[in-house]
Design an enzyme around this catalytic site. Structure first.
Site, short mmCIF file in Angstrom:
data_model
loop_
_atom_site.label_atom_id
_atom_site.label_comp_id
_atom_site.label_asym_id
_atom_site.label_seq_id
_atom_site.Cartn_x
_atom_site.Cartn_y
_atom_site.Cartn_z
N ILE A 210 0.87 -1.17 0.00
CA ILE A 210 0.00 0.00 0.00
C ILE A 210 0.91 1.22 0.00
CG2 ILE A 210 -1.76 1.29 1.26
CD1 ILE A 210 -2.64 -1.39 2.50
N GLU B 191 0.77 8.25 -2.67
CA GLU B 191 1.45 9.08 -3.68
C GLU B 191 2.48 10.01 -3.05
OE1 GLU B 191 0.05 11.94 -7.36
OE2 GLU B 191 -1.13 11.93 -5.53
N ASP C 239 -0.70 12.66 10.28
CA ASP C 239 -0.95 11.69 9.21
C ASP C 239 -2.44 11.69 8.91
OD1 ASP C 239 -1.10 9.55 7.46
OD2 ASP C 239 0.27 8.28 8.60
N ARG D 73 -3.85 10.21 6.22
CA ARG D 73 -4.20 9.17 5.26
C ARG D 73 -5.35 8.30 5.75
NH1 ARG D 73 1.67 6.64 4.34
NH2 ARG D 73 1.66 7.02 6.59
#
Length: 227
Positions: free
Chosen positions: A71, A74, A147, A149
């Site tokens: 995983i 980008e 973070d 994400r």
């Protein structure tokens, strides 16, 4: 948030040929999956076909049942521009090479630049890092999460190729926890430490010491991808 498969094609690379699959959510955000040995069929047939492909390459049948998965979020600066401030580019290329050698696996390339804060904010954080702040504090000083994400797209992407058990290439326990909580059996965490240099040693130390990443205490002792 829902995710829809859009299209697929062959993608030759310097590591070998992948199938590239494009997914999109309702906001139009695109995510990419590169696969080897994972036909878009039901789980049983996918494993049988992957096993056949691996046997033709001389790999052990048992290995075919557990695809090697990375995983990867980008990182324009690392993936495309070969930045030395991070290890993202070497991680991506090492994972692509390993999956080709294994003959069964996937790269889930998630479009969430800068740990989810976007390219502009990432460069703003770089400017603070140039002043001596670490990667975590730079985000916080901008009023952003350390973070941001998310991994909710991973389940639908893996389901598209019939995968519910993985060998996961990661140093980040959050990825293991997320997949496990959403019904993906992580049978092995495959550590990866590549691309270490004088410019990113502090960045890696911050990820290890303040963000819980599972990295070796001595960066001079290389951790190689387990086969």
């Amino acid at each position: 948030m829902s995710y829809q498969f859009i299209t697929t094609a062959k993608l030759p690379t310097r590591h070998g040929e992948f199938d590239i699959h494009i997914f999109e959510n309702e906001d139009g955000q695109e995510h990419v999956m590169l696969t080897v040995g994972l036909p878009v069929v039901n789980q049983a047939d996918a494993l049988i076909q992957a096993d056949t492909a691996l046997n033709q390459q001389g790999a052990a049948p048992a290995e075919s049942l557990i695809p090697l998965i990375r995983i990867h979020s980008e990182c324009l600066t690392g993936d495309a521009f070969s930045s030395l401030k991070c290890d993202c580019g070497p991680q991506l290329n090492t994972a692509m090479h390993a999956i080709q050698e294994t003959g069964c696996g996937a790269i889930l390339y998630l479009r969430q630049e800068g740990r989810g804060i976007g390219l502009t904010n990432k460069i703003r954080a770089y400017a603070l890092q140039d002043q001596g702040h670490d990667t975590l504090d730079a985000n916080l000083m901008l009023g952003l999460p350390a973070d941001a994400r998310v991994y909710d797209m991973c389940g639908p992407m893996l389901a598209h190729v019939g995968v519910d058990s993985v060998r996961l290439i990661t140093n980040n326990p959050d990825k293991v926890a997320y997949l496990t909580q959403h019904g993906i059996d992580v049978v092995e965490r495959v550590p990866l430490l590549v691309g270490v240099n004088d410019m990113n040693a502090e960045y890696l130390a911050t990820k290890r010491d303040r963000m819980g990443h599972l990295l070796d205490k001595d960066f001079n002792t290389a951790l190689h991808l387990n086969k």
